[in-house]
Design a protein around this motif. Structure first.
Motif, PDB file in Angstrom:
ATOM      1  N   ALA A 222       6.880   6.232   6.259  1.00 58.59           N
ATOM      2  CA  ALA A 222       6.213   7.101   5.282  1.00 58.59           C
ATOM      3  C   ALA A 222       6.730   8.534   5.384  1.00 58.59           C
ATOM      4  CB  ALA A 222       4.705   7.053   5.502  1.00 58.59           C
ATOM      5  N   GLU A 223       6.960   9.012   6.605  1.00 59.73           N
ATOM      6  CA  GLU A 223       7.494  10.363   6.794  1.00 59.73           C
ATOM      7  C   GLU A 223       8.898  10.497   6.227  1.00 59.73           C
ATOM      8  OE1 GLU A 223       7.233  10.754  10.984  1.00 59.73           O
ATOM      9  OE2 GLU A 223       5.065  11.142  11.016  1.00 59.73           O
ATOM     10  N   ARG A 239       2.675  -8.506  14.721  1.00 59.69           N
ATOM     11  CA  ARG A 239       2.041  -7.394  13.997  1.00 59.69           C
ATOM     12  C   ARG A 239       2.968  -6.983  12.865  1.00 59.69           C
ATOM     13  NH1 ARG A 239      -2.664  -4.766  13.587  1.00 59.69           N
ATOM     14  NH2 ARG A 239      -2.602  -2.506  13.275  1.00 59.69           N
ATOM     15  N   LEU A 240       2.462  -7.059  11.639  1.00 59.80           N
ATOM     16  CA  LEU A 240       3.269  -6.871  10.436  1.00 59.80           C
ATOM     17  C   LEU A 240       2.847  -5.632   9.667  1.00 59.80           C
ATOM     18  CD1 LEU A 240       3.158 -10.517   8.991  1.00 59.80           C
ATOM     19  CD2 LEU A 240       4.727  -9.604  10.702  1.00 59.80           C
ATOM     20  N   ALA A 241       3.778  -5.098   8.886  1.00 57.06           N
ATOM     21  CA  ALA A 241       3.489  -4.084   7.875  1.00 57.06           C
ATOM     22  C   ALA A 241       4.493  -4.279   6.757  1.00 57.06           C
ATOM     23  CB  ALA A 241       3.583  -2.676   8.440  1.00 57.06           C
ATOM     24  N   ILE A 242       4.031  -4.203   5.511  1.00 60.78           N
ATOM     25  CA  ILE A 242       4.912  -4.362   4.357  1.00 60.78           C
ATOM     26  C   ILE A 242       5.194  -2.981   3.775  1.00 60.78           C
ATOM     27  CG2 ILE A 242       5.222  -5.474   2.119  1.00 60.78           C
ATOM     28  CD1 ILE A 242       3.246  -7.604   3.015  1.00 60.78           C
ATOM     29  N   LEU A 243       6.480  -2.665   3.641  1.00 54.69           N
ATOM     30  CA  LEU A 243       6.910  -1.323   3.247  1.00 54.69           C
ATOM     31  C   LEU A 243       7.819  -1.361   2.030  1.00 54.69           C
ATOM     32  CD1 LEU A 243       7.942   0.054   6.777  1.00 54.69           C
ATOM     33  CD2 LEU A 243       5.666   0.045   5.748  1.00 54.69           C
ATOM     34  N   GLU A 244       7.976  -0.192   1.411  1.00 57.52           N
ATOM     35  CA  GLU A 244       9.008   0.015   0.389  1.00 57.52           C
ATOM     36  C   GLU A 244       9.858   1.197   0.808  1.00 57.52           C
ATOM     37  OE1 GLU A 244       7.839   0.546  -3.632  1.00 57.52           O
ATOM     38  OE2 GLU A 244       6.450  -1.166  -3.626  1.00 57.52           O
ATOM     39  N   ASP A 245      11.170   1.065   0.644  1.00 62.03           N
ATOM     40  CA  ASP A 245      12.020   2.224   0.881  1.00 62.03           C
ATOM     41  C   ASP A 245      11.888   3.190  -0.301  1.00 62.03           C
ATOM     42  OD1 ASP A 245      13.990   1.691  -1.183  1.00 62.03           O
ATOM     43  OD2 ASP A 245      14.953   0.235   0.132  1.00 62.03           O
ATOM     44  N   PRO A 246      12.448   4.393  -0.226  1.00 67.93           N
ATOM     45  CA  PRO A 246      12.241   5.382  -1.298  1.00 67.93           C
ATOM     46  C   PRO A 246      12.760   4.958  -2.661  1.00 67.93           C
ATOM     47  CG  PRO A 246      13.027   6.454   0.699  1.00 67.93           C
ATOM     48  CD  PRO A 246      13.151   4.983   0.924  1.00 67.93           C
ATOM     49  N   THR A 247      13.629   3.940  -2.717  1.00 63.67           N
ATOM     50  CA  THR A 247      14.155   3.494  -4.009  1.00 63.67           C
ATOM     51  C   THR A 247      13.589   2.142  -4.416  1.00 63.67           C
ATOM     52  OG1 THR A 247      16.148   2.512  -3.013  1.00 63.67           O
ATOM     53  CG2 THR A 247      16.259   4.824  -3.648  1.00 63.67           C
ATOM     54  N   GLY A 248      12.545   1.676  -3.717  1.00 61.44           N
ATOM     55  CA  GLY A 248      11.814   0.507  -4.176  1.00 61.44           C
ATOM     56  C   GLY A 248      12.107  -0.801  -3.480  1.00 61.44           C
ATOM     57  N   GLY A 249      13.021  -0.833  -2.513  1.00 62.55           N
ATOM     58  CA  GLY A 249      13.309  -2.063  -1.788  1.00 62.55           C
ATOM     59  C   GLY A 249      12.161  -2.428  -0.856  1.00 62.55           C
ATOM     60  N   THR A 250      11.602  -3.633  -1.022  1.00 60.52           N
ATOM     61  CA  THR A 250      10.456  -4.075  -0.235  1.00 60.52           C
ATOM     62  C   THR A 250      10.911  -4.912   0.953  1.00 60.52           C
ATOM     63  OG1 THR A 250       9.042  -4.097  -2.197  1.00 60.52           O
ATOM     64  CG2 THR A 250       8.299  -5.367  -0.304  1.00 60.52           C
TER      65      THR A 250
END
Length: 272
Positions: A222-223, A239-250
């Protein structure tokens, strides 16, 4: 009843991942900051990433006509790309690109399986190396689809995959695809928790150093300008977390050292 032999019994293992981005430089800064990836100079808009000298993936510029490729693509190894392409079409899938020769890297096919998941198939040259199963590298991948049985049958017909149901097959329908007892990839049936507009897709997982932890790495993402799509949660996989990079890649982070008991059907991390 006789079961036909798989078309490509030695193929099917993950051999590459890349992410198509509308802004590769921003994307590369994000993954460098998150995982410590070091990127090689671009060649025709394609920039390979290494971690401690080992290839772990790539970032490339998505062209305007490549909207369907935006985000992460997983590639599975095939021994003959032309044979694989013919099987895909005959079995109800669709070849979107290829087979095309990539100099010094083999032959590439990008296709959609009969249930709609987009995936790459790579006939790699001898000596190809791809780092997996370590922090900052691909750790797992799964097909999220609304027709699990058809996906199971399609991939079992191509590769020597044995499907093992790890859920109850109803409220939680998840199969692990194994070859010679080794789990290679997985398949999850998308339930009502997935909005109708979310298409079938492959999810890639990147490993987390247990000394850092999923929570801290998600905050770092996030930072760096990314987005936490689903806050860190415990699962039988880690332990999981689902993220998106700044251009939308999940993508998903996974600390496999933090495994929990299976959740109940009503305690779904996707359901918010």
């Amino acid at each position: 009843m006789h079961t036909p032999a798989p078309l490509d019994p030695s193929g099917g293992h993950p051999c590459w991942v890349d992410v198509a981005s509308s802004d590769p430089e921003t994307c590369k800064r994000f993954y460098s900051g998150l995982f410590g990836w070091q990127f090689e100079p671009e060649v025709n808009g394609y920039s390979m990433a290494r971690l401690d000298g080992e290839p772990v993936g790539a970032v490339y510029l998505a062209q305007q006509d490549q909207a369907r490729f935006l985000g992460w693509t997983l590639y599975l190894h095939v021994t003959n790309s032309e044979v694989a392409a013919k099987y895909i079409e005959a079995a109800g899938g669709a070849v979107l690109s290829g087979p095309v020769q990539v100099p010094d890297m083999g032959y590439l096919v990008v296709a959609k399986d009969p249930t709609g998941g987009v995936l790459g198939f790579w006939e790699t040259d001898l000596g190809w190396h791809f780092a997996t199963g370590r922090p900052g590298a691909l750790s797992w991948a799964e097909l999220n689809t609304r027709d699990g049985q058809r996906a199971d049958a399609f991939f079992a017909g191509l590769f020597d995959f044995r499907q093992e149901q790890i859920g109850d097959g109803a409220a939680f329908d998840y199969t692990t695809w194994l070859r010679n007892g080794e789990p290679l990839v997985g398949r999850m049936r998308m339930g009502a928790q997935f909005p109708h507009e979310v298409p079938p897709h492959w999810m890639v997982y990147f490993g987390v150093d247990p000394a850092v932890g999923t929570d801290a790495l998600a905050l770092r993402a996030a930072e760096l300008g990314g987005k936490i799509s689903y806050e860190p949660f415990d699962s039988p996989f880690g332990r999981l977390a689902i993220l998106e990079d700044p251009t939308g890649g999940t993508f998903t982070l996974v600390d496999s050292s933090r495994r929990s008991e299976p959740r109940s059907a009503v305690d779904d991390p996707y359901d918010d």
